[in-house]
Design an enzyme around this catalytic site. Structure first.
Site: not given
Lengths: 141, 172
Positions: A37, A106
Site C-alpha cells: 500500500c 494492515c
C-alpha cells in the site's frame, strides 16, 4: 469497499497519536512499512524496567485500516507485560476490526510494529546492562 | 493471456509506446463490438476482447504500471496481498519516508501549496530515478532488487498523490 464501524471509529478518533522520545532508554520504537500500500507505521512503547508497557504512541501514514490497526494496538498494549504484548497476533486485530481479506496486511503491519518496538527496547536494555555487567566483572577480577 | 500477449510482445519494461498505441487503435477497431455482427457469441467475444485491450493499454503505456506488471509476471505481485506485505523495506528508507510525510503534514497545516510543490519536485525526481533502478533490475532479472525499488516507487507515488490531494483541497 465499506469500512467496519470499528475501523471508522478508530480512524475518526484515533487514540494515542504522537511520539515518545526515541532516545529515552525506556522507549522502544518500531518502524514498519508495507509496499503493498505504501503505508508506513511508527509505534513507540514506554516500558518500565520490570517489563510493563506504560504508554504507547503511534503515527501512521496509510489507509483507514492501517490507522485503525495501529490505534487499536496502542490501546491494547497499555498495561500489558512485554511478553503478553508479543502474543497479540494480526488475527486478533483483524477480527476485532472486522478487516476484509484485502486489508489483512494492515493488521500484519501492526503486529510487526509491536514486535519491532519491543525488540528495539530489548536491544537498548541489553546495551545498557552489558557495560554495567562488564564493569562489575572487571571490579571482581 | 498476459497484457503483452494481446499485442504479440515479449514482456519487457522497454516498449515503444507510440507504436503500441498505433497497434492498440488497430486492434480496438478490429474487435469493436459494432463490427461483430449479430451473432451473440461473436458479440460477447468482441466485448471481452475490447475490455482486455483497454485494460492492457492502460497498464502498458504507463512506465510505472508497466514495471509493476513485469515484476508481477516474474512472480511478485506488489499489490494488496499478504505476500507483498511481508516484503521488508529497508529501515533507513522508512525513516526517510516518515520524515517526509511528517514534513508534508506540517506544510499542509500552514496551507502553503508552493512549499508542497517544491517538496513534490524532489520526490518526483527520486521516484523517476528509483523507477530507472527498477527497470535496470528487471532487465537483468534481479527480482529482489526490482521488488525493493518498486516498493520505494510506491511510497514516492503515495507522497505525490498526497500533494495532489492537498492541492485539490486548497483549490476547491
Amino acid at each position: 469497499m465499506a469500512y467496519s464501524d470499528k475501523v471508522i471509529e478508530h480512524f475518526e478518533n484515533p487514540g494515542n497519536v504522537g511520539t515518545l522520545d526515541k532516545n529515552d532508554p525506556n522507549v522502544g520504537t518500531g518502524l514498519v512499512g508495507a509496499p503493498a500500500c505504501g503505508d508506513v507505521m511508527r509505534l513507540q512503547l514506554k516500558i518500565s524496567d520490570d517489563g510493563v508497557i506504560q504508554d504507547a504512541k503511534f503515527k501512521t501514514f496509510g489507509c483507514g485500516s492501517a490507522i485503525a490497526s495501529s490505534s487499536l494496538v496502542t490501546e491494547w498494549v497499555k498495561g500489558k507485560s512485554m511478553d503478553d504484548a508479543m502474543k497479540i497476533t494480526n488475527k486478533d486485530i483483524a477480527l476485532e476490526l472486522s478487516l476484509p481479506p484485502v486489508k489483512i496486511h494492515c493488521s500484519v503491519l501492526a503486529e510487526d510494529a509491536i514486535k519491532a518496538a519491543i525488540e528495539d527496547f530489548r536491544a537498548k536494555r541489553a546495551a545498557r546492562v552489558t557495560p554495567a555487567v562488564a564493569a562489575e566483572v572487571a571490579k571482581e577480577a | 493471456m498476459t497484457h503483452f500477449d494481446l499485442f504479440n510482445l515479449a514482456p519487457s519494461v522497454d516498449l515503444d509506446v507510440a507504436a503500441l498505441e498505433t497497434q492498440h487503435r488497430k486492434l480496438a477497431m478490429e474487435w469493436h463490438p459494432d463490427r461483430a455482427g449479430s451473432d451473440h457469441h461473436a458479440r460477447r467475444l468482441a466485448a471481452e476482447k475490447s475490455a482486455a485491450l483497454n485494460d492492457a493499454i492502460k497498464v502498458l503505456k504507463d512506465p510505472v504500471r508497466r514495471a509493476f506488471y513485469v515484476l508481477e509476471l516474474k512472480g511478485v505481485k506488489l499489490d494488496s496481498d499478504q505476500s507483498a506485505a511481508r516484503v521488508k523495506m529497508p529501515m533507513d528508507f522508512l525513516e526517510e519516508i516518515m520524515e517526509q510525510r511528517e514534513a508534508l503534514d506540517a506544510v499542509k497545516a500552514t496551507r502553503k501549496l508552493d512549499v508542497a510543490h517544491v517538496m513534490a519536485v524532489k520526490i518526483r525526481d527520486a521516484r523517476d530515478k528509483t523507477l530507472e533502478q527498477a527497470q535496470r533490475a528487471l532487465r537483468r532479472d534481479d527480482v529482489p532488487a526490482a521488488t525493493t525499488a518498486l516498493g520505494r516507487v510506491r511510497y514516492y507515488t503515495r507522497f505525490l498523490e498526497e500533494v495532489d490531494a492537498f492541492e485539490e483541497e486548497l483549490l476547491s
